[in-house]
Design an enzyme around this catalytic site. Structure first.
Site, PDB file in Angstrom:
ATOM      1  CB  CYS A   2     -19.510 -13.596  -4.149  1.00  0.00           C
ATOM      2  SG  CYS A   2     -19.253 -13.999  -2.421  1.00  0.00           S
ATOM      3  NE  ARG A  27     -18.847  -9.390  -8.281  1.00  0.00           N
ATOM      4  CZ  ARG A  27     -19.542  -8.269  -8.376  1.00  0.00           C
ATOM      5  NH1 ARG A  27     -19.189  -7.370  -9.265  1.00  0.00           N
ATOM      6  NH2 ARG A  27     -20.563  -8.045  -7.612  1.00  0.00           N
ATOM      7  CD1 TRP A  73     -13.876 -10.292   0.021  1.00  0.00           C
ATOM      8  CD2 TRP A  73     -15.808 -10.088   1.134  1.00  0.00           C
ATOM      9  NE1 TRP A  73     -13.678  -9.401   1.055  1.00  0.00           N
ATOM     10  CE2 TRP A  73     -14.852  -9.263   1.748  1.00  0.00           C
ATOM     11  CE3 TRP A  73     -17.091 -10.132   1.664  1.00  0.00           C
ATOM     12  CZ2 TRP A  73     -15.141  -8.478   2.859  1.00  0.00           C
ATOM     13  CZ3 TRP A  73     -17.387  -9.351   2.769  1.00  0.00           C
ATOM     14  CH2 TRP A  73     -16.407  -8.528   3.356  1.00  0.00           C
ATOM     15  CG  ASN A  99     -22.661 -11.384  -4.900  1.00  0.00           C
ATOM     16  OD1 ASN A  99     -22.222 -11.073  -3.798  1.00  0.00           O
ATOM     17  ND2 ASN A  99     -22.741 -10.508  -5.896  1.00  0.00           N
ATOM     18  N   GLY A 100     -24.185 -12.406  -1.828  1.00  0.00           N
ATOM     19  CA  GLY A 100     -25.061 -11.595  -0.986  1.00  0.00           C
ATOM     20  C   GLY A 100     -25.117 -12.158   0.421  1.00  0.00           C
ATOM     21  CD  GLU A 484      -7.946   7.424  -2.947  1.00  0.00           C
ATOM     22  OE1 GLU A 484      -8.748   7.259  -2.020  1.00  0.00           O
ATOM     23  OE2 GLU A 484      -7.803   6.596  -3.869  1.00  0.00           O
ATOM     24  CE  LYS A 488      -6.332   3.318  -3.565  1.00  0.00           C
ATOM     25  NZ  LYS A 488      -7.538   4.062  -3.676  1.00  0.00           N
ATOM     26  CD  GLU A 491      -7.781   0.058  -0.995  1.00  0.00           C
ATOM     27  OE1 GLU A 491      -8.789  -0.559  -1.287  1.00  0.00           O
ATOM     28  OE2 GLU A 491      -7.347   1.000  -1.700  1.00  0.00           O
ATOM     29  CG  HIS A 507      -5.383  19.906  17.339  1.00  0.00           C
ATOM     30  ND1 HIS A 507      -5.510  20.798  18.374  1.00  0.00           N
ATOM     31  CD2 HIS A 507      -5.411  20.633  16.198  1.00  0.00           C
ATOM     32  CE1 HIS A 507      -5.641  22.022  17.874  1.00  0.00           C
ATOM     33  NE2 HIS A 507      -5.582  21.948  16.552  1.00  0.00           N
ATOM     34  CE  LYS A 606     -12.400  -1.715  -8.723  1.00  0.00           C
ATOM     35  NZ  LYS A 606     -11.481  -0.676  -8.208  1.00  0.00           N
TER      36      LYS A 606
HETATM   37  O1  M6R Z   1     -17.518   1.046  -6.272  1.00  0.00           O
HETATM   38  P1  M6R Z   1     -17.474   2.131  -5.236  1.00  0.00           P
HETATM   39  O2  M6R Z   1     -16.779   3.348  -5.706  1.00  0.00           O
HETATM   40  O3  M6R Z   1     -18.837   2.439  -4.681  1.00  0.00           O
HETATM   41  O4  M6R Z   1     -16.618   1.509  -4.065  1.00  0.00           O
HETATM   42  C1  M6R Z   1     -16.390   2.197  -2.872  1.00  0.00           C
HETATM   43  C2  M6R Z   1     -15.268   1.591  -2.075  1.00  0.00           C
HETATM   44  O5  M6R Z   1     -15.564   0.245  -1.769  1.00  0.00           O
HETATM   45  C3  M6R Z   1     -13.941   1.645  -2.819  1.00  0.00           C
HETATM   46  O6  M6R Z   1     -13.594   2.949  -3.166  1.00  0.00           O
HETATM   47  C4  M6R Z   1     -12.807   1.039  -1.961  1.00  0.00           C
HETATM   48  O7  M6R Z   1     -12.572   1.841  -0.848  1.00  0.00           O
HETATM   49  C5  M6R Z   1     -11.557   0.859  -2.810  1.00  0.00           C
HETATM   50  N1  M6R Z   1     -10.958  -0.403  -2.515  1.00  0.00           N
HETATM   51  C6  M6R Z   1     -10.551   1.929  -2.605  1.00  0.00           C
HETATM   52  O8  M6R Z   1      -9.372   1.716  -3.315  1.00  0.00           O
END
Ligand code: M6R
Length: 611
Positions: A2, A27, A73, A99-100, A484, A488, A491, A507, A606
């Site tokens: 948020c 956010r 969010w 926010n929270g 990673e 990506k 997401e 396995h 984010k």
């Molecule tokens: O701000 P942070 O690095 O603590 O965030 C951690 C994860 O939320 C963040 O890396 C998330 O997985 C991303 N969307 C990955 O692209």
């Protein structure tokens, strides 16, 4: 999650708030809303992104010099107009954004229902707002006092901004666990989840701390604790330019951020890495060098992409420093009653510095005596402030929800820390140390080389964009890169993708391999390259499609793959900073080819400031 914005001063509040919300959309973007003080409280809110709200309220009364805005969010209640913030109290005189998460909201709600309150939304926010109104009414006090009393009963995390029709120029704000920045202008104040909504107006900001309450008027900012004692605001100067948070000609922030990597890695190394003098200078690490060298173990604590950076660092620290490293998901670590021994050092890795799980995990560990070092991107963020020492990654604002430049900057910082400790501990010989300093210094140039191959990657994206699943494999330093790459892709293209250690394939995951399954194998030249090549053969023997990330000039591996993504040769310790780049681009171009909003992928935000 948020985004919250507030403004009070001589300007029209609406344009300031809308522009600020657009910058904070990373956010969350489930719904948007604004509340303006103009004679009475005017509240406009709608499911969807900021642009949708803007369109829907053309021609409405948008005047007023004090207001608040929210981009959501969803946590409690689906994305809908009714659940959108701001919420209005039962009397209609108070408006609030949040926010929270208010954890004890069901109990508070029941109390209010017993008193005859009805609710228009399913949110915890509307409950807290009416709880505040009820206190204000019963205690015949002003809003500030009512908020203070209410917050003593609240458990959970929050930043709240409130307007009261009876105090039209004042915003009351309070924080616990979610971020709040207040920008100080001339006769005006700005509020935001981060500093981006206020960048063009002021560089002077105050980061509000947990359990602080702010009374914000155009020409006055009063900070108090929940005991009603005044606190002197600590004013800091921002070091970010507006250009850093704009797209600068790129179609998406994600693409801009991928292309910024030669510069961001360079910025991260600058002033720290001295190849001629054979030195690494990191003052926030130097202070704790003794404790790190003598640590029984180092715990890397993080989430998502930052957790992947921790995994790469595990390999590097164990190899170079001969220290036992464990990498923990913050969300598991915080609830597991973990054993913290004297001498344990925790490295918290976070782009935003606001990830709730990471923050609470390190606070718990700190209370048990651990030393906390933060590897954080956002200067002044909660995790940075909660750490004893550490190093900023200096990657600049990362706005695309999918993390890219923050990851490579984290790797650069973690590699420097490992090299520094290994050198002081003498677990690395001078020749290898100097060689690795040089290798690290060449990374920005080599990343620039990879970026020049973008057309080829774009073509591959077209070729594979309709695949239903992807498998990503890697070994050693490149295993976390496979994870990673898969993250990506998931997401931003919504294609199911799994990352695996290459040797684990046999396995289980090998059962998935057929002529329809693209398998991305990170197969750059390193100690175990020949083993990864065997894995490629195993996939080919089952008709799988292999897209391999290979080192420049490796024609033998290229010959056995369907497609290749080429990166320059580099020492295996620094290679992940290169091998991840084509995977970032592949995910980006597949997401774009499928017509998705790659900067704002569905369901994600984010900065994950809720558990
Ligand atoms: O701000 P942070 O690095 O603590 O965030 C951690 C994860 O939320 C963040 O890396 C998330 O997985 C991303 N969307 C990955 O692209």
């Amino acid at each position: 999650m948020c985004g919250i914005v507030g403004y009070t001063g001589p300007k029209d509040a609406y344009p300031v708030i809308i522009k600020g919300l657009k910058r904070l959309e990373y956010r969350g973007y489930d719904s948007t809303g604004v509340a303006l003080q103009n004679g009475s409280l005017k509240v406009y809110k709608k499911k969807g992104k900021v642009a949708e709200l803007e369109e829907s309220i053309v021609g409405k009364d948008l005047k007023g010099h004090t207001g608040i805005g929210h981009t959501r969010w969803a946590t409690h209640g689906e994305p809908s107009d009714a659940n959108a913030h701001p919420h209005q109290s039962a009397s209609g005189k108070l408006a609030m954004i949040h926010n929270g998460i208010i954890e004890n909201y069901t109990q508070l709600k029941q109390e209010l229902i017993n008193k005859g309150y009805q609710f228009k939304s399913e949110t915890d926010t509307e409950v807290l707002l009416n709880f505040i109104e009820e206190i204000k009414k019963n205690n015949h006090c002003n809003l500030e006092e009512a908020v203070r009393i209410a917050l003593k009963r609240v458990t959970g995390a929050y930043v709240i901004l409130l307007l009261d029709a009876e105090e039209p120029e004042t915003i009351i704000a309070a924080r616990k666990g979610s971020p709040l920045v207040i920008g100080i202008g001339k006769g005006e104040h700005f509020l935001g989840s981060d500093a981006s909504p206020m960048l063009e107006y002021t560089k002077e900001v105050v980061y509000v701390n947990d359990y602080e309450l702010a009374i914000v008027k155009p020409d006055e900012l009063i900070l108090k604790n929940l005991g009603n004692e005044k606190i002197t605001p600590y004013v800091q100067k921002l070091d970010i330019e507006l250009a850093a948070i704009e797209k600068g000609g790129y179609d998406h922030f994600m693409l801009k951020e991928i292309f910024e990597q030669p510069q961001t890695i360079f910025d991260c190394l600058r002033g720290r890495l001295d190849t001629t003098g054979g030195k690494i200078t990191m003052s926030g690490i130097q202070q704790y060098a003794g404790q790190i060298m003598n640590a029984n173990r180092i715990l890397m604590i993080a989430c998502g992409t930052s957790w992947h950076a921790g995994l790469v660092a595990e390999y590097i620290f164990e190899e170079l420093c001969r220290i036992n490293v464990e990498v923990e998901y913050a969300s598991e670590f915080r609830y597991r009653n973990p054993v913290i021994n004297p001498g344990d050092v925790i490295i918290a890795i976070s782009q935003s510095g606001e990830t709730a799980d990471t923050l609470v995990a390190i606070e718990n560990a700190k209370n048990q005596g651990a030393i906390i070092l933060g590897v954080v991107n956002v200067v002044g963020s909660s995790i940075a402030r909660a750490s004893h020492g550490g190093a900023y990654t200096h990657a600049g604002p990362e706005i695309g929800v999918a993390s890219t430049k923050a990851f490579t900057a984290q790797l650069a910082v973690l590699t420097m820390i490992a090299l520094k400790i290994a050198h002081e501990k003498q677990t690395i010989d001078q020749e290898r140390y100097l060689h690795l300093l040089n290798e690290l210094s060449e990374i920005p140039e080599k990343v620039a080389w990879v970026l020049k191959t973008k057309e080829k990657i774009q073509q591959l994206a077209e070729k594979y964009k309709d695949a239903r699943d992807f498998l990503y494999l890697g070994r050693g330093y490149n295993f976390p890169v496979a994870l990673e790459g898969a993250l990506k892709l998931k997401e931003i293209s919504y294609i199911h993708a799994e990352g695996y250690p290459a040797a684990e394939m046999k396995h289980g995951p090998i059962a998935l391999v057929d002529e329809h399954l693209p398998v991305v194998v990170v197969a750059t030249k390193d100690t175990y390259h020949h083993k990864v090549v065997s894995n490629i053969q195993e996939i080919k023997a089952r008709k799988g499609k292999v897209i391999a990330v290979i080192s420049e000039g490796d024609t033998d591996t290229a010959a056995m793959c369907d497609d290749v993504l080429i990166v320059p040769e580099a020492d295996e310790i620094v290679a992940p900073m290169l091998s991840v780049v084509p995977l970032q681009l592949l995910a980006y171009y597949i997401g774009v080819a499928k017509g998705y909003d790659v900067d704002k992928p569905r369901n994600l935000a984010k900065s994950v400031t809720v558990e």
